[in-house]
Design a protein around this motif. Structure first.
Motif, short mmCIF file in Angstrom:
data_model
loop_
_atom_site.label_atom_id
_atom_site.label_comp_id
_atom_site.label_asym_id
_atom_site.label_seq_id
_atom_site.Cartn_x
_atom_site.Cartn_y
_atom_site.Cartn_z
N MET A 20 0.82 -1.22 0.00
CA MET A 20 0.00 0.00 0.00
C MET A 20 0.85 1.27 0.00
N LEU A 21 2.11 1.17 0.40
CA LEU A 21 2.93 2.37 0.49
C LEU A 21 3.13 3.03 -0.88
N GLY A 22 3.36 2.21 -1.91
CA GLY A 22 3.53 2.76 -3.24
C GLY A 22 2.27 3.43 -3.75
N VAL A 23 1.11 2.85 -3.44
CA VAL A 23 -0.17 3.43 -3.85
C VAL A 23 -0.38 4.77 -3.14
N TYR A 24 -0.12 4.82 -1.83
CA TYR A 24 -0.26 6.06 -1.09
C TYR A 24 0.68 7.13 -1.62
N LEU A 25 1.91 6.74 -1.98
CA LEU A 25 2.88 7.69 -2.52
C LEU A 25 2.35 8.34 -3.79
N GLN A 26 1.82 7.53 -4.69
CA GLN A 26 1.32 8.06 -5.96
C GLN A 26 0.07 8.93 -5.74
N ARG A 27 -0.79 8.52 -4.83
CA ARG A 27 -1.96 9.34 -4.53
C ARG A 27 -1.55 10.70 -3.97
N SER A 28 -0.54 10.69 -3.13
CA SER A 28 -0.07 11.95 -2.56
C SER A 28 0.52 12.86 -3.64
N TRP A 29 1.24 12.28 -4.60
CA TRP A 29 1.75 13.09 -5.72
C TRP A 29 0.62 13.79 -6.45
N ILE A 30 -0.44 13.05 -6.75
CA ILE A 30 -1.57 13.61 -7.48
C ILE A 30 -2.19 14.78 -6.72
N VAL A 31 -2.45 14.55 -5.44
CA VAL A 31 -3.08 15.58 -4.62
C VAL A 31 -2.19 16.81 -4.50
N LEU A 32 -0.90 16.61 -4.25
CA LEU A 32 0.00 17.73 -3.99
C LEU A 32 0.31 18.53 -5.26
N ILE A 33 0.41 17.85 -6.41
CA ILE A 33 0.65 18.57 -7.66
C ILE A 33 -0.52 19.50 -7.97
N ILE A 34 -1.74 19.00 -7.77
CA ILE A 34 -2.93 19.82 -8.02
C ILE A 34 -2.95 21.03 -7.08
N CYS A 35 -2.70 20.78 -5.79
CA CYS A 35 -2.75 21.87 -4.81
C CYS A 35 -1.64 22.89 -5.04
N THR A 36 -0.44 22.42 -5.41
CA THR A 36 0.66 23.34 -5.69
C THR A 36 0.34 24.24 -6.87
N THR A 37 -0.29 23.68 -7.88
CA THR A 37 -0.68 24.47 -9.05
C THR A 37 -1.71 25.53 -8.67
N LEU A 38 -2.63 25.18 -7.79
CA LEU A 38 -3.63 26.14 -7.34
C LEU A 38 -3.02 27.30 -6.55
N LEU A 39 -1.85 27.06 -5.94
CA LEU A 39 -1.18 28.08 -5.14
C LEU A 39 -0.31 29.02 -5.96
N LEU A 40 -0.12 28.72 -7.25
CA LEU A 40 0.80 29.52 -8.07
C LEU A 40 0.51 31.02 -8.07
N PRO A 41 -0.77 31.46 -8.12
CA PRO A 41 -1.01 32.92 -8.13
C PRO A 41 -0.40 33.65 -6.94
N LEU A 42 -0.31 33.00 -5.77
CA LEU A 42 0.31 33.64 -4.61
C LEU A 42 1.78 33.96 -4.88
N PHE A 43 2.46 33.07 -5.60
CA PHE A 43 3.87 33.28 -5.90
C PHE A 43 4.06 34.26 -7.04
N ILE A 44 3.17 34.23 -8.01
CA ILE A 44 3.29 35.13 -9.16
C ILE A 44 3.00 36.57 -8.76
N PHE A 45 2.03 36.76 -7.86
CA PHE A 45 1.60 38.12 -7.48
C PHE A 45 2.02 38.48 -6.06
N THR A 46 3.15 37.94 -5.59
CA THR A 46 3.62 38.23 -4.23
C THR A 46 3.86 39.71 -4.00
N ALA A 47 4.56 40.37 -4.92
CA ALA A 47 4.91 41.79 -4.72
C ALA A 47 3.68 42.67 -4.55
N PRO A 48 2.70 42.62 -5.47
CA PRO A 48 1.51 43.47 -5.26
C PRO A 48 0.71 43.09 -4.02
#
Length: 401
Positions: A20-48
């Motif tokens: 199950m460890l390999g399955v959990y690892l891959q599931r975590s990749w999917i979840v974290l890649i999606i969430c990281t992409t959703l956070l991109l505007p914070l990094f792009i517009f940090t200065a303003p």
């Protein structure tokens, strides 16, 4: 959010459901890649965003430059943190240490070349950091694909895309728990930026937080150890061993923290000169050093208890504790002491230390009063609820292959 993987992999490994460890690892990749992409505007517009919050123009602009460089780095975190949780749950710490040492050597060497020799400034420092972050990840992928974890990695599987919601829920609560702690220190810098002579205050505070971060690495090591041991023992059904692990890890971390507490009090006058030659900044660091020492002492216990929470799957409970102790007690008290009473950055830090102290006491009480036999039952129920038969997982890996 990756700390959810520490709970899932640790308890599954303790229960001997290795596949199950390999399955959990891959599931975590999917979840974290999606969430990281959703956070991109914070990094792009940090200065303003920072300018809107009232930061000085120079500070906001430089923060905006750094944030853009951090975009490839935050994607590296998706893999570096999840690989770390996955490997640590199996006690495969040596490969993590070797690759971390390689990363450190690369970072220092590349930074020296780009900043000192090529005079590339921030661009050289951040470029070397990007390379240093990604090269160990390629090493971890190679270790995985070349048979470093034969019992827990059977290949990529379509099954990883199924039953994502439980992983998302635990990841969100894990992210809330950790982010509320990390943002707590970030708010200290944000509040300091609004004070008179903010540049000197932030320089001094940055030195103190840098030193605190170095010491925190020791505590985070004990945090990982606590999380892995507690999760493994709960998954294996041993409440007694889980409790013994907590006592040992907290005792060791507190001993190291006590020694560092004394050292930083004794050498507070010379600490800053490792980082700067500015006498005004060094003087401010000497004033802040007692608070740094108390922070270090608390940090020798609090992160370890957070590790216990991760191992047991209490992330949502600790998130509520963090909101109360940090944001309803620590920050308001710091604002009163810093702005209304006039203690400046010292007042803000005192308030935040008090919030950490309250949080630590609450976590000690929760850990002390917990029925660990009941936690064993909960852990084993979690493992069985999300269990996929090994044959189905293997077939799924063949399909995608």
């Amino acid at each position: 959010m990756a700390s959810a993987l520490e709970t899932l992999c640790g308890q599954a490994y303790g229960a001997k459901q290795h596949h199950m460890l390999g399955v959990y690892l891959q599931r975590s990749w999917i979840v974290l890649i999606i969430c990281t992409t959703l956070l991109l505007p914070l990094f792009i517009f940090t200065a303003p965003i920072l300018r809107f919050l009232g930061q000085e123009q120079s500070i906001a602009s430089m923060a905006g430059t750094f944030s853009l460089w951090f975009i490839p780095i935050i994607y590296s975190f998706v893999f570096s943190f999840t690989f770390q949780m996955y490997l640590q749950s199996q006690s495969k710490n040596r490969i993590i240490a070797y690759l971390a040492a390689l990363s450190l050597i690369l970072h220092i060497s590349l930074s020296w070349i780009t900043v000192t020799k090529l005079h590339m400034g921030v661009f050289g420092a951040m470029g070397s950091m990007v390379l240093a972050m990604w090269i160990p990840i390629f090493g971890q992928f190679a270790f995985l694909l070349c048979g470093g974890c034969p019992d827990t990695w059977t290949g990529f599987s379509w099954i990883a895309f199924k039953d994502l919601w439980p992983v998302i829920r635990l990841s969100l609560s894990s992210g809330a728990m950790v982010c509320l702690e990390l943002w707590y220190n970030t708010i200290l810098v944000l509040l300091t930026g609004h004070m008179k002579n903010a540049e000197t205050e932030i320089d001094a505070l940055s030195i103190c937080l840098n030193i605190n971060g170095w010491e925190m690495m020791i505590s985070l090591g004990f945090l990982a150890a606590a999380g892995v041991r507690v999760a493994n023992e709960l998954g294996a059904g041993s409440a007694k061993a889980a409790k013994f692990s907590i006592v040992v890890v907290v005792g060791e971390s507190l001993s190291i923290g006590s020694v560092l507490f004394v050292l930083f009090l004794l050498f507070r006058g010379s600490l800053a000169y490792v980082f700067t030659e500015d006498g005004e900044v060094a003087s401010e660091v000497a004033v802040l050093s007692p608070l740094l020492a108390f922070s270090i002492l608390l940090n020798s216990v609090q992160p370890v208890l957070s590790g216990v929470a991760v191992g047991a799957g209490w992330q949502s409970v600790v998130a509520y504790v963090n909101v109360t102790c940090y944001y309803l007690i620590g920050i308001p008290l710091g604002i009163v002491l810093g702005y209304l009473i006039g203690y400046q950055v010292k007042g803000i830090w005192i308030g935040m230390i008090f919030g950490t102290l309250v949080q630590t006491i609450v976590l000690i009480c929760i850990t002390w009063r917990t029925n660990w036999d009941n936690q064993v039952t909960i852990a084993q129920a979690r493992v069985n609820k999300w269990l996929i038969p090994k044959s189905a997982e293997t077939n799924g890996g063949r399909e995608i292959a």
